[in-house]
Design a protein around this motif. Sequence first.
Motif, PDB file in Angstrom:
ATOM      1  N   THR A  13      14.076 -44.913 -61.120  1.00  0.00           N
ATOM      2  CA  THR A  13      12.866 -45.538 -60.570  1.00  0.00           C
ATOM      3  C   THR A  13      11.794 -44.512 -60.255  1.00  0.00           C
ATOM      4  N   GLY A  14      12.014 -43.275 -60.664  1.00  0.00           N
ATOM      5  CA  GLY A  14      11.062 -42.211 -60.376  1.00  0.00           C
ATOM      6  C   GLY A  14      11.502 -41.362 -59.214  1.00  0.00           C
ATOM      7  N   SER A  15      11.982 -42.012 -58.151  1.00  0.00           N
ATOM      8  CA  SER A  15      12.433 -41.281 -56.968  1.00  0.00           C
ATOM      9  C   SER A  15      13.953 -41.236 -56.857  1.00  0.00           C
ATOM     10  N   ALA A  16      14.639 -42.150 -57.538  1.00  0.00           N
ATOM     11  CA  ALA A  16      16.103 -42.203 -57.467  1.00  0.00           C
ATOM     12  C   ALA A  16      16.666 -42.616 -58.823  1.00  0.00           C
ATOM     13  N   THR A  17      17.901 -42.179 -59.082  1.00  0.00           N
ATOM     14  CA  THR A  17      18.571 -42.500 -60.348  1.00  0.00           C
ATOM     15  C   THR A  17      19.936 -43.103 -60.064  1.00  0.00           C
ATOM     16  N   ASN A  18      20.214 -44.230 -60.705  1.00  0.00           N
ATOM     17  CA  ASN A  18      21.508 -44.893 -60.585  1.00  0.00           C
ATOM     18  C   ASN A  18      22.271 -44.758 -61.904  1.00  0.00           C
ATOM     19  N   ASN A  19      23.544 -44.404 -61.816  1.00  0.00           N
ATOM     20  CA  ASN A  19      24.370 -44.213 -63.004  1.00  0.00           C
ATOM     21  C   ASN A  19      25.615 -45.086 -62.947  1.00  0.00           C
ATOM     22  N   MET A  20      25.925 -45.714 -64.095  1.00  0.00           N
ATOM     23  CA  MET A  20      27.166 -46.457 -64.253  1.00  0.00           C
ATOM     24  C   MET A  20      27.788 -46.072 -65.597  1.00  0.00           C
ATOM     25  N   SER A  21      29.110 -46.047 -65.664  1.00  0.00           N
ATOM     26  CA  SER A  21      29.788 -45.722 -66.918  1.00  0.00           C
ATOM     27  C   SER A  21      31.165 -46.355 -66.934  1.00  0.00           C
ATOM     28  N   LYS A  27      31.420 -48.913 -64.050  1.00  0.00           N
ATOM     29  CA  LYS A  27      31.546 -48.721 -62.605  1.00  0.00           C
ATOM     30  C   LYS A  27      30.496 -47.726 -62.125  1.00  0.00           C
ATOM     31  N   GLN A  28      30.124 -47.875 -60.880  1.00  0.00           N
ATOM     32  CA  GLN A  28      29.111 -47.001 -60.291  1.00  0.00           C
ATOM     33  C   GLN A  28      29.619 -45.563 -60.235  1.00  0.00           C
ATOM     34  N   LYS A  29      28.766 -44.616 -60.675  1.00  0.00           N
ATOM     35  CA  LYS A  29      29.103 -43.200 -60.623  1.00  0.00           C
ATOM     36  C   LYS A  29      28.225 -42.436 -59.640  1.00  0.00           C
ATOM     37  N   SER A  30      26.973 -42.859 -59.504  1.00  0.00           N
ATOM     38  CA  SER A  30      26.077 -42.199 -58.557  1.00  0.00           C
ATOM     39  C   SER A  30      24.921 -43.127 -58.236  1.00  0.00           C
ATOM     40  N   GLY A  31      24.209 -42.828 -57.150  1.00  0.00           N
ATOM     41  CA  GLY A  31      23.078 -43.641 -56.754  1.00  0.00           C
ATOM     42  C   GLY A  31      23.481 -44.742 -55.792  1.00  0.00           C
ATOM     43  N   THR A  32      22.527 -45.602 -55.500  1.00  0.00           N
ATOM     44  CA  THR A  32      22.753 -46.714 -54.580  1.00  0.00           C
ATOM     45  C   THR A  32      22.559 -48.019 -55.332  1.00  0.00           C
ATOM     46  N   LEU A  33      23.646 -48.767 -55.517  1.00  0.00           N
ATOM     47  CA  LEU A  33      23.610 -50.002 -56.287  1.00  0.00           C
ATOM     48  C   LEU A  33      24.037 -51.178 -55.423  1.00  0.00           C
TER      49      LEU A  33
END
Length: 491
Positions: A291-299, A331-337
Amino acid sequence: MKILSIFFIFVLMAPAMASHSMRRCMLLPVKDSVGGALGYKVYEEVERYLRSSQWCYYRPNSEIINILGNFKRNLNEHLNNPDVLKVVADKTKAGSLIKVDIENIGKGVIAQLIVIGANGRDIYFKEKLQLESNDAVVIGQTVKNWLNLYEKSIPYDGRILGILGNQFTVDLGKDYGVFVSDNVEILRPVRKKKHPLFKEIVDWETEKLAVGRIFYVSTTQSQGKIDKYSTRKRVEIDDWVLLKKSEEKRKSDLLRLPYERMDENKKYSFGRLGTVGLSALLGSGKVSSSTGSATNNMSGMLLGVRIHGELWATRNYWGSLEISSKFGTYKQKSGTLGTSTNSASNSIWKIKGGYRYLPLGFFYGPQLDGYVGYAKYGYGLDNQSADKIGDVSFSGIILGGKGSLPIMKRYRAFLRLEFMLTSSYSEQEVLYGEDESSSNYNVEIGGSYKYSPNMSIEGGIDFSSNKAEFTNGRSITLKDTTFNGGVRFNF
């Protein structure tokens, strides 16, 4: 980009032969002095011989009819024109134009045979004889005897079609009596010697370049490897090849052919139209939403299947269709989901058409493919608007290249590079809105084992990446790494 452009120009170029082999024959219309009644019968006799001969790759008469359609009036005069003969040779790729003339003289005939080169001017062979019979069979047999003499005067057995390093392809195969482990000598013509009075080619001056050995043989082509060079010059396309075995050995080898073909037909039926393959897929997928300020990762892990079919218009031009589908859970790997898991249903379909360049002129040798097509990558994720993750797709025109190389007997390795020229991003539900730019690339490395003439076992690893960028530094990236393994059949 400039380097890539040069690569594709190289891929799409095919070597042009400087001249045509003397063993590629074309029988011109037989001229007589009785309105064609005798000439047609003689033509049938000679054509039947050429079709069944071992030394001549005969070009059928149907090709010459279309070419000579514009010369119906005064055809005989045109067939004496070197420029017209050169056009015939170029169109039919014939290096020996066989011209038979018959002149009736009361109870007999005067028969003449002239074999003309691809330039329409060189005379390779010329004989003339008065016969006391006007029987087409007798005249035809006389011409056949002359052609047998002409065959013995051809200064080579075959010619180089392609060269790559120390490997070469030659335009003769089992039909000519070539077998694996046959020794060959490679020569280069330096000068042709003409008779000072009759202007016929009477001899050729040549230079020995190398000696080698045949290691693969098909019906009409062979592949070999150079063992030793005799000069600092390198072998080139159109250089001459001589089989280094006695006439007795060659005849005995030819007697083996019917039995070997019978055994081959019992075991296999070679495909000629294309291939179809089925592969199992196992790998991982990843989605990154910024989103520009935060990154969410799933794998997560993905399982699936791929079906791939390829049709050959010729041995160089082809088209293909590829469809694959993979399923799994991210599954969530990093960020806030808002949700830590997401089901994934990824799919790919591609339709492509391309040109296959054969550096050695041999289908089972090295291959370089250049192609264009259309592809669509679909990522069927559950829509999570707050997390900016959902069902998206990328589609557009693709440009790619593939190199395939035999590394051992029955084994091949390949590398494929592909990217989208016009990538288009779309969303099932609004996540980011319209993109500013999107990109795609796909790389595959793998190999295959030829289990039988009709089936190969293949496997590899595939990397694909799709990315879309939006205003204010926002982006979404989806990457897959997939191991594949399966079988491919010829049909």
